[in-house]
Every structure is written in C-alpha cells, then in structure tokens.
Design an enzyme around this catalytic site. Structure first.
Site, PDB file in Angstrom:
ATOM      1  N   ASP A 142      16.957   4.218 -59.868  1.00 16.98           N
ATOM      2  CA  ASP A 142      16.772   4.890 -61.100  1.00 16.98           C
ATOM      3  C   ASP A 142      17.512   4.010 -62.345  1.00 16.98           C
ATOM      4  O   ASP A 142      18.144   4.725 -63.236  1.00 16.98           O
ATOM      5  CB  ASP A 142      17.723   6.313 -61.131  1.00 16.98           C
ATOM      6  N   LYS A 147      13.891   0.840 -64.330  1.00 13.31           N
ATOM      7  CA  LYS A 147      13.110  -0.329 -63.958  1.00 13.31           C
ATOM      8  C   LYS A 147      12.087  -0.191 -64.616  1.00 13.31           C
ATOM      9  O   LYS A 147      11.036  -1.197 -65.066  1.00 13.31           O
ATOM     10  CB  LYS A 147      13.127  -0.400 -62.499  1.00 13.31           C
ATOM     11  N   GLY A 204      10.520   6.992 -58.232  1.00 12.46           N
ATOM     12  CA  GLY A 204       9.815   7.825 -59.332  1.00 12.46           C
ATOM     13  C   GLY A 204      10.218   6.695 -60.707  1.00 12.46           C
ATOM     14  O   GLY A 204      11.178   6.885 -60.987  1.00 12.46           O
ATOM     15  N   HIS A 205       9.099   6.211 -60.892  1.00 14.25           N
ATOM     16  CA  HIS A 205       8.972   5.260 -62.034  1.00 14.25           C
ATOM     17  C   HIS A 205       8.551   6.095 -63.342  1.00 14.25           C
ATOM     18  O   HIS A 205       7.271   6.392 -63.442  1.00 14.25           O
ATOM     19  CB  HIS A 205       8.479   4.050 -61.620  1.00 14.25           C
ATOM     20  N   GLN A 255      13.656   1.590 -55.908  1.00 12.81           N
ATOM     21  CA  GLN A 255      14.973   1.695 -55.493  1.00 12.81           C
ATOM     22  C   GLN A 255      15.948   0.585 -55.924  1.00 12.81           C
ATOM     23  O   GLN A 255      15.597   0.053 -57.003  1.00 12.81           O
ATOM     24  CB  GLN A 255      14.905   1.800 -53.799  1.00 12.81           C
TER      25      GLN A 255
HETATM   26  P1  IMO Z   1      13.624   4.747 -57.637  1.00 12.52           P
HETATM   27  O1  IMO Z   1      12.578   3.518 -57.316  1.00 12.52           O
HETATM   28  C1  IMO Z   1      17.142   6.574 -56.591  1.00 12.52           C
HETATM   29  C2  IMO Z   1      17.730   7.455 -52.370  1.00 12.52           C
HETATM   30  C3  IMO Z   1      17.758   8.902 -52.101  1.00 12.52           C
HETATM   31  C4  IMO Z   1      18.733   8.789 -50.718  1.00 12.52           C
HETATM   32  C5  IMO Z   1      18.451   7.261 -49.921  1.00 12.52           C
HETATM   33  C6  IMO Z   1      17.340   7.253 -48.975  1.00 12.52           C
HETATM   34  O2  IMO Z   1      12.895   5.480 -58.601  1.00 12.52           O
HETATM   35  O3  IMO Z   1      14.733   3.900 -58.446  1.00 12.52           O
HETATM   36  P2  IMO Z   1      15.014   7.747 -48.737  1.00 12.52           P
HETATM   37  O4  IMO Z   1      13.981   9.022 -48.988  1.00 12.52           O
HETATM   38  O5  IMO Z   1      14.242   6.517 -49.413  1.00 12.52           O
HETATM   39  O6  IMO Z   1      14.742   7.424 -47.147  1.00 12.52           O
HETATM   40  O7  IMO Z   1      16.269   8.256 -49.032  1.00 12.52           O
HETATM   41  O8  IMO Z   1      17.707   6.422 -51.002  1.00 12.52           O
HETATM   42  N1  IMO Z   1      16.537   6.903 -53.081  1.00 12.52           N
HETATM   43  C7  IMO Z   1      16.626   6.662 -54.511  1.00 12.52           C
HETATM   44  N2  IMO Z   1      17.451   6.958 -55.268  1.00 12.52           N
HETATM   45  N3  IMO Z   1      15.825   6.144 -56.996  1.00 12.52           N
HETATM   46  C8  IMO Z   1      15.006   5.951 -56.138  1.00 12.52           C
HETATM   47  O9  IMO Z   1      13.747   5.292 -56.502  1.00 12.52           O
HETATM   48  C9  IMO Z   1      15.271   6.208 -54.796  1.00 12.52           C
HETATM   49  N4  IMO Z   1      14.601   6.252 -53.573  1.00 12.52           N
HETATM   50  C10 IMO Z   1      15.394   6.548 -52.555  1.00 12.52           C
HETATM   51  O10 IMO Z   1      18.104   9.757 -52.678  1.00 12.52           O
HETATM   52  O11 IMO Z   1      20.059   8.397 -51.263  1.00 12.52           O
HETATM   53 MG    MG Z   2      14.189   7.297 -59.266  1.00 10.56          MG
END
Ligand code: IMO
Ligand code: MG
Length: 415
Positions: free
Chosen positions: A13, A16, A40-41, A214
């Site tokens: 988050d 990006k 979630g982009h 992530q």
């Molecule tokens: P973007 O790309 C923020 C976090 C989840 C959890 C951990 C594992 O939007 O930055 P998962 O479902 O991947 O097995 O969860 O990773 N998480 C994210 N946190 N942004 C994301 O994606 C995330 N994708 C997974 O909240 O702590």
């Molecule tokens: Mg996100």
C-alpha cells in the site's frame, strides 16, 4: 531496451500504482511478476477511480502491453470480473494482455483453506486477505498446483485435480463440475496465454516496467516472517517470476512518507494516538482490497535502510507527503534498542521486532496545503527538509514525490 522496476519497500500500500502510472508513459510492457488479487492498486484518472487487483495498472494507457507472468497466482473467476468491468469502461484487451501458461490458478479450495487457517485458534493469525494466495503458492511448491496451461486437456486436468484434493485429504463431490468450470475458463482466457519469457526477450528494443505488488517487508523470505505474504516481492522476484533474466536498469523503491500495515505483525513505529488517527483519515488509509483500516506510524529509517539494501535501489519515490500538512511535529525513527542495547541491524525475528524501542528524531512540520505544488523548490522549507533528511538517512536520491492521487500531482526532481 530499458527495464525499470517499481517496488513497494514497506508492508504494501505504498501507492505503487500511482508511481507505475506516471512511469508507464515510457513503457511498452507493464509486467506483474508476483502476487495475485491480494493486491489493490488504485489509480485516479480524471476524477475516476480504478482499483486493479490482477490486471497491471498500465492497461489504462492504450497501446501498452500488460502481462501476468509465471510468478503470479491468478483467481480466474476474479480476473474475468475485472477484465469485464474494464472492458465496460471502454478499455481494450485484444492483443495487449497476456498471461503466462505457467501461472498457477487460485482455486476455490485455496480460498477455503486460507479462511480455515485464519479461523483456526491453533494457527498464528496472519490477517491475510483471504484470497487463497498462501495456499495456492504452497501447492505450487508442493507440486500439486494447477497451472493455466493445464486447462485444455480434460483427462490431465481431472488427474491433477484429484492429486491436489488427495494431497489435502479433501473429499470432493463435484469433481466433474470443477473440471467443466475450469475448462470453460480455459476457453474464455485461452487466447491470452503466451510464454512471457519469449515475448520479453524477443523484443529487445522495447521498454519493460515491472510492477511490484505488496512490499519488501511482506516478502516470504526477507519480510517479518510469518506475518508475510507467500511470494517474492523483492527485486530478486523479477527474474524468478517473469522469466526475464536480464538486468533491471532502474530500481525505484516506493515508500510512503509514513508507514502503514494491514493485518497482524510487528510494527515498531506504530501510532496509537490521535496523530495515527489523523494520518489514517487524511491519507484515507483503508484497504482497497479488504476495506480494513490500516495501522499507521512514523517513517522507520532502520526498516527502510534494510529494504533499500536488499533491493539495491537506484532511486526512491516518496508518496503521500501531502498527508502531513498541518502536523506540528514529524518524527523519523533512526535507530532501535533491543533489551536496552542499541542494535544496528533490522531484526530477522518478529518477536525481537515486537520488542524494539525506536529512537526518533523530530522535525518541524508545515501548515500549507502542498497538493498544488509541482516543483521541489516551491515546497515549504520544512517539507523539503523532511525529504532531504530521509534521502540522507538512506543515501539514495528521492527522485519522485507524490503530493496527491492524480497523475499531475507529482514532483519530478532533476539532479
Ligand atoms: P498491495 O499490492 C498491503 C498483507 C495482508 C497480510 C499479509 C498476508 O496493494 O500493496 P496474503 O493474503 O497475501 O496471504 O496476506 O500480507 N497484504 C497486503 N498488505 N497491501 C497489499 O498489496 C497486500 N497484500 C497482502 O494484509 O498481512
Ligand atoms: Mg493494497
């Protein structure tokens, strides 16, 4: 050919997508190399909000080719929904969207396992997105997964599904239906399949932009294990996940001006007071995938130095600087103490990271709204000072500053 990577360097988050969006102007290919619809982009374009979970954000530029390479995990039912919604907004996918047949499929059983594990009191609560990402990657490693390329031969697909269900000691009553549903997906998405490594290596006059999902502190190996995602989010994930073995010329690390985290796990600089609340409100820090409120805290230079190092960053994009406007004092964590002792390395152990006491420096804030500023020199002196302090702490240039969600609300710094 030139290659650029945009990588989240915290817990996801980091905004990006906004940085991908401004850099995609020069790209021919935009490639997601890991993760799935846990991402979630969000992109704002002409006051319209687009949230991408699987489709690379470059799709908003007509003529750019967007790719889900072999390191991604794809829930095909969700992908179809996302593609259909974008097509309805007039975005074309024909001849410009490709999926690697090696990419693993997130099946309904993976979502179910993810949910069950999170609900199990005997398991560590991770706070996953419950999208089935972890179980799907686990099955890939266990060699029982289903890949996109498996969807076209009924007998083989049936056998592979049987293997997978038996591995999980899972009784299925509707195996035939699952096979039929998946083969239907194959028919719908089959025209998008292409071996991505050939595509990327063949066109060596083209520019590639790798869109990370992530962040480095969620990397399955280097992150705050076990509170991580299940993929390789760091720069090393690019050759593994895309089949592009060449050099990445420009590695851009994305940091928010403050830190956030969703889900469980250590967060040394987390704020539990009204400042944290204010940042959450100003920064609209609610998950774009799950809607959960994000935990907010100060910029942590110890963690940032670590992720800058493992990604060998060339430059930094600093986002959401505008959120700080109106705060009297800002803090940056510049050191940790563990059991009273100063430590110089970012702990690999989440228990230790829970116990560290951050040491802060304080910097004066600024009052003015900065969302309309387009040149670094025109920022309030304290905002400039905040940026250059981080730059000095990390020893890396901050070349892009985002001061609002719109493409235009970006400051490019010339050196
Ligand atoms: P973007 O790309 C923020 C976090 C989840 C959890 C951990 C594992 O939007 O930055 P998962 O479902 O991947 O097995 O969860 O990773 N998480 C994210 N946190 N942004 C994301 O994606 C995330 N994708 C997974 O909240 O702590
Ligand atoms: Mg996100």
């Amino acid at each position: 050919m030139s290659t650029t990577a945009v990588l989240g360097c915290v817990w996801g988050d980091e905004a990006k997508a906004k940085i991908v969006d401004v850099l995609a102007v020069d790209a021919d290919y935009v490639v997601r190399f890991q993760g799935g619809n846990n991402a979630g982009h969000t992109i704002w374009l002409k006051d319209e909000k687009y949230v991408f979970h699987l489709v690379p954000s470059g799709i908003l530029y007509p003529g750019k080719t967007c790719i889900l390479s072999s390191g991604t995990v794809i829930d095909p039912f969700e992908l179809i929904k996302e593609i259909d919604a974008l097509k309805e907004k007039g975005i074309s996918f024909r001849d410009r969207f490709f999926i690697d047949p090696r990419a693993h499929i997130v099946l309904p059983i993976h979502r179910e396992l993810d949910g069950k594990c999170e609900a199990d009191d005997n398991q560590t609560l991770i706070g996953t997105t419950k999208r089935g990402i972890g179980p799907c990657y686990a099955d890939a490693i266990a060699r029982v997964g289903i890949r996109f390329g498996d969807l076209f031969e009924k007998e083989n697909l049936t056998q592979r599904l049987k293997n997978l269900f038996s591995y999980h000691k899972y009784t299925v009553e509707n195996l035939d239906k699952q096979v039929t549903d998946l083969m239907e997906i194959g028919t719908r998405l089959g025209s998008y399949l292409k071996q991505i490594s050939y595509l990327l290596h063949k066109n060596n006059d083209k520019n590639i932009l790798f869109e990370g999902a992530q962040g480095s502190l969620l990397d399955v190996n280097f992150g705050t294990y076990p509170f991580v995602t299940s993929s390789h989010t760091v720069v090393g994930g690019i050759p593994i996940g895309s089949g592009f073995g060449g050099k990445v010329d420009r590695v851009v690390g994305v940091f928010k001006s403050y830190f956030t985290r969703v889900g469980e796990g250590p967060f040394p600089t987390e704020l539990f007071d009204e400042i944290g609340e204010r940042i959450r409100k100003q920064g609209n820090e609610f998950g774009s995938t799950t809607g959960r409120p994000r935990r907010c805290g100060w910029f942590d230079a110890v963690a940032a130095q670590f992720t800058a190092m493992i990604n060998n960053l060339d430059e930094i994009a600093l986002t959401l600087l505008d959120v700080f406007s109106g705060l009297e004092t800002l803090k940056i964590c510049i050191g940790y103490r563990l059991n009273g002792e100063k430590i110089s390395e970012f702990p690999y152990n989440s228990n230790d990271l829970t116990k560290v006491e951050p040491e802060y420096i304080e910097l004066p804030g600024w009052k003015d709204d900065i969302t309309g500023i387009r040149e670094f020199e025109k920022l309030p002196v304290n905002a400039k000072n905040y940026v250059t302090t981080i730059e000095e702490l990390l020893g890396i240039d901050i070349s892009i500053i985002s001061i609002g969600p719109d493409r235009e609300q970006t400051i490019f710094r010339k050196k």
